[in-house]
Design a protein around this motif. Structure first.
Motif, PDB file in Angstrom:
ATOM      1  N   THR A 178       5.145  14.857   5.129  1.00 50.30           N
ATOM      2  CA  THR A 178       3.717  14.860   4.803  1.00 50.30           C
ATOM      3  C   THR A 178       2.989  15.702   5.834  1.00 50.30           C
ATOM      4  O   THR A 178       3.357  15.725   7.015  1.00 50.30           O
ATOM      5  CB  THR A 178       3.125  13.442   4.784  1.00 50.30           C
ATOM      6  N   TRP A 180      -0.337  16.602   7.992  1.00 50.36           N
ATOM      7  CA  TRP A 180      -1.544  16.006   8.560  1.00 50.36           C
ATOM      8  C   TRP A 180      -2.325  17.128   9.244  1.00 50.36           C
ATOM      9  O   TRP A 180      -1.833  17.711  10.229  1.00 50.36           O
ATOM     10  CB  TRP A 180      -1.180  14.907   9.562  1.00 50.36           C
ATOM     11  N   THR A 303       4.420   8.007  -1.511  1.00 52.13           N
ATOM     12  CA  THR A 303       3.774   7.880  -0.207  1.00 52.13           C
ATOM     13  C   THR A 303       3.189   6.490  -0.036  1.00 52.13           C
ATOM     14  O   THR A 303       2.577   5.948  -0.949  1.00 52.13           O
ATOM     15  CB  THR A 303       2.650   8.923  -0.076  1.00 52.13           C
ATOM     16  N   ASP A 308      -1.710   9.790   3.199  1.00 48.40           N
ATOM     17  CA  ASP A 308      -2.083  11.158   2.861  1.00 48.40           C
ATOM     18  C   ASP A 308      -3.539  11.163   2.418  1.00 48.40           C
ATOM     19  O   ASP A 308      -4.188  10.118   2.325  1.00 48.40           O
ATOM     20  CB  ASP A 308      -1.166  11.751   1.782  1.00 48.40           C
ATOM     21  N   GLY A 309      -4.060  12.348   2.165  1.00 46.01           N
ATOM     22  CA  GLY A 309      -5.463  12.481   1.793  1.00 46.01           C
ATOM     23  C   GLY A 309      -5.678  12.710   0.315  1.00 46.01           C
ATOM     24  O   GLY A 309      -6.695  13.310  -0.070  1.00 46.01           O
ATOM     25  N   ASN A 310      -4.753  12.240  -0.516  1.00 44.14           N
ATOM     26  CA  ASN A 310      -4.812  12.540  -1.943  1.00 44.14           C
ATOM     27  C   ASN A 310      -5.737  11.620  -2.739  1.00 44.14           C
ATOM     28  O   ASN A 310      -5.983  11.870  -3.916  1.00 44.14           O
ATOM     29  CB  ASN A 310      -3.403  12.483  -2.551  1.00 44.14           C
ATOM     30  N   ARG A 311      -6.227  10.552  -2.132  1.00 45.72           N
ATOM     31  CA  ARG A 311      -7.150   9.681  -2.862  1.00 45.72           C
ATOM     32  C   ARG A 311      -8.548  10.299  -2.891  1.00 45.72           C
ATOM     33  O   ARG A 311      -8.897  11.107  -2.039  1.00 45.72           O
ATOM     34  CB  ARG A 311      -7.209   8.306  -2.195  1.00 45.72           C
ATOM     35  N   PRO A 312      -9.385   9.933  -3.872  1.00 46.18           N
ATOM     36  CA  PRO A 312     -10.759  10.456  -3.902  1.00 46.18           C
ATOM     37  C   PRO A 312     -11.493  10.141  -2.602  1.00 46.18           C
ATOM     38  O   PRO A 312     -11.287   9.092  -1.982  1.00 46.18           O
ATOM     39  CB  PRO A 312     -11.383   9.722  -5.098  1.00 46.18           C
ATOM     40  N   TYR A 313     -12.372  11.042  -2.208  1.00 46.53           N
ATOM     41  CA  TYR A 313     -13.081  10.923  -0.935  1.00 46.53           C
ATOM     42  C   TYR A 313     -13.847   9.610  -0.824  1.00 46.53           C
ATOM     43  O   TYR A 313     -13.774   8.911   0.198  1.00 46.53           O
ATOM     44  CB  TYR A 313     -14.037  12.101  -0.774  1.00 46.53           C
ATOM     45  N   ARG A 316     -11.544   6.773  -0.134  1.00 45.18           N
ATOM     46  CA  ARG A 316     -11.064   6.784   1.254  1.00 45.18           C
ATOM     47  C   ARG A 316     -12.157   6.343   2.214  1.00 45.18           C
ATOM     48  O   ARG A 316     -11.861   5.745   3.256  1.00 45.18           O
ATOM     49  CB  ARG A 316     -10.556   8.175   1.613  1.00 45.18           C
ATOM     50  N   TRP A 323      -4.213   8.080   7.557  1.00 41.05           N
ATOM     51  CA  TRP A 323      -4.499   9.513   7.441  1.00 41.05           C
ATOM     52  C   TRP A 323      -5.967   9.784   7.753  1.00 41.05           C
ATOM     53  O   TRP A 323      -6.289  10.676   8.540  1.00 41.05           O
ATOM     54  CB  TRP A 323      -4.138   9.986   6.031  1.00 41.05           C
ATOM     55  N   ASP A 324      -6.854   8.998   7.166  1.00 43.60           N
ATOM     56  CA  ASP A 324      -8.291   9.223   7.353  1.00 43.60           C
ATOM     57  C   ASP A 324      -8.705   8.972   8.799  1.00 43.60           C
ATOM     58  O   ASP A 324      -9.491   9.731   9.379  1.00 43.60           O
ATOM     59  CB  ASP A 324      -9.077   8.313   6.407  1.00 43.60           C
TER      60      ASP A 324
END
Length: 423
Positions: A178, A180, A303, A308-313, A316, A323-324
């Motif tokens: 992944t 970052w 994951t 990871d940053g794949n979720r909607p902002y 998150r 990740w955030d």
């Protein structure tokens, strides 16, 4: 010396806090000829999954260097400089042969070690290929990961094999990397920060521990022969649950499982994962490593939440994950001069001091005395968890917290002295 920002001690004081102190360049810069970059190059680093190397080369970036990874048709792995030494064409367009990789422009053929095997078009008596080599790094494949050594050739250590690579009843599975978008150090520091688990992973909607974890946990840190551990200790009636996570110098961590309730824990459990934080450059880090799964069972796929940053902002923002929290630290590059470290950051302080000592030792031309560099096989590590029965609570809460610390430290000391039995 880390540049410090002003210490604000009054309300509405942002006017006095507008300038950013410089980052800690000694520990964050990883390119060639930087202090930390030269330190990290003394170790074998995973660079790519073996399964990613098929009939085409792959361009990779590791420690600020652009390189070409490939596997030739004989099965040998190579990691070479990207530009052909003849006219500079990128070998990401190279043709993979039975032995080595061939430049598409004029057909020069390079072995995995950088030796030039053929220079088509040159006179038959040309000695150019015997006098010139292409830049290459040593590589080693282990259990689905391709590792590279990028340091001084005369300092190359044996490939290290940890005691957790071959646990009875378990299979070792390479995990997909992944990315970052932040500095490697703030990713790796998370591994020695048990306090974040009690808060970040107990937000509404997360799959972490229950809220009472904050009151029940006792945290401590100890040095080990391979680095350090954090110890997360909790009481359940007359039982004490001791959970130990490894940090192995310079950039590796292991952590034990935590899904089963204490009532179901009756054995010593070794780590469920071994993970490297490999700097691609100063502001991008690859997390890559191994999972462990019982033999005959399919490992978990996908994951883990918050990695990871794949979720909607907005999602998150409402339920942030690791990740955030880590990527958002000063937009990817921590400024230690703006920090105000507290008692729960003792592990971070210890870890930074260890890494800094190593960086300075390399800079001074000293040999690092790390076991990972001196013992290639069955390196002992200490991450595990266990439940210890028959520990009655002490008379007062503070005395019981001291008792928990003593029990936990004895567990780690015994593990270091005698080793750990397999789960």
């Amino acid at each position: 010396m880390v540049e410090r920002a002003p210490f604000l001690n009054g309300a509405y004081g942002a006017y006095h806090h507008r300038g950013l102190p410089a980052e800690d360049q000694e520990m964050t810069r990883v390119g060639p000829d930087t202090p930390c970059g030269e330190y990290l190059r003394r170790f074998w680093q995973p660079v790519i999954l073996a399964t990613e190397l098929g009939d085409l080369p792959r361009r990779v970036r590791i420690l600020g260097e652009d390189l070409i990874a490939f596997r030739d048709k004989s099965g040998a792995f190579g990691l070479v400089e990207p530009y052909c030494p003849h006219r500079g064409t990128s070998l990401e367009y190279g043709l993979i042969g039975e032995n080595g990789i061939r430049c598409p422009y004029h057909g020069w053929l390079f072995n995995v070690d950088g030796r030039i095997l053929e220079t088509p078009g040159e006179p038959a008596d040309s000695t150019l290929k015997d006098r010139l080599c292409h830049g290459a790094y040593p590589v080693h494949e282990h259990a689905g990961l391709v590792f590279a050594y990028m340091g001084p050739p005369d300092k190359k250590p044996a490939f290290p094999v940890f005691d957790t690579y071959d646990l009875s009843g378990y299979q070792l599975i390479a995990r997909a990397p992944t990315l970052w978008p932040c500095n490697w150090l703030q990713v790796k520091e998370n591994s020695m920060d048990p306090a974040h688990v009690a808060f970040l992973h107990t937000l509404p909607g997360s799959d972490g521990f229950s809220e009472d974890f904050k009151e029940l946990a006792e945290w401590d840190w100890m040095e080990t022969p391979v680095g350090m551990v954090y110890i997360d200790t909790r009481r359940y009636d007359d039982k004490v649950w001791v959970r130990v996570a490894d940090f192995m110098l310079p950039n590796i961590h292991q952590f034990p499982p935590n899904q089963d309730p204490v009532a179901l824990r009756n054995t010593l459990n070794r780590p469920q994962a071994t993970t490297w934080a490999v700097p691609l450059d100063d502001t991008h880090t690859m997390q890559i490593g191994y999972y462990r799964a019982p033999v005959g069972k399919d490992p978990a796929r996908g994951t883990v939440f918050g990695q990871d940053g794949n979720r909607p902002y907005e999602e998150r923002q409402r339920v942030p994950g690791d990740w955030d929290a880590q990527v958002s630290i000063h937009d990817g590059m921590a400024r230690h001069g703006l920090e105000h470290l507290a008692s729960t950051d003792r592990g971070i302080i210890m870890m930074r001091n260890m890494i800094r000592r190593g960086i300075r030792a390399v800079g001074a031309g000293e040999d690092l005395g790390y076991p990972i560099l001196n013992n290639g096989a069955a390196l002992p590590t200490y991450s595990h968890d266990r439940v210890i029965p028959g520990i009655a609570p002490a008379a007062t809460p503070e005395a019981d917290r001291q008792l928990l610390r003593e029990v936990a430290r004895n567990v780690v000391a015994e593990a270091v002295k005698t080793g750990l039995a397999e789960a």
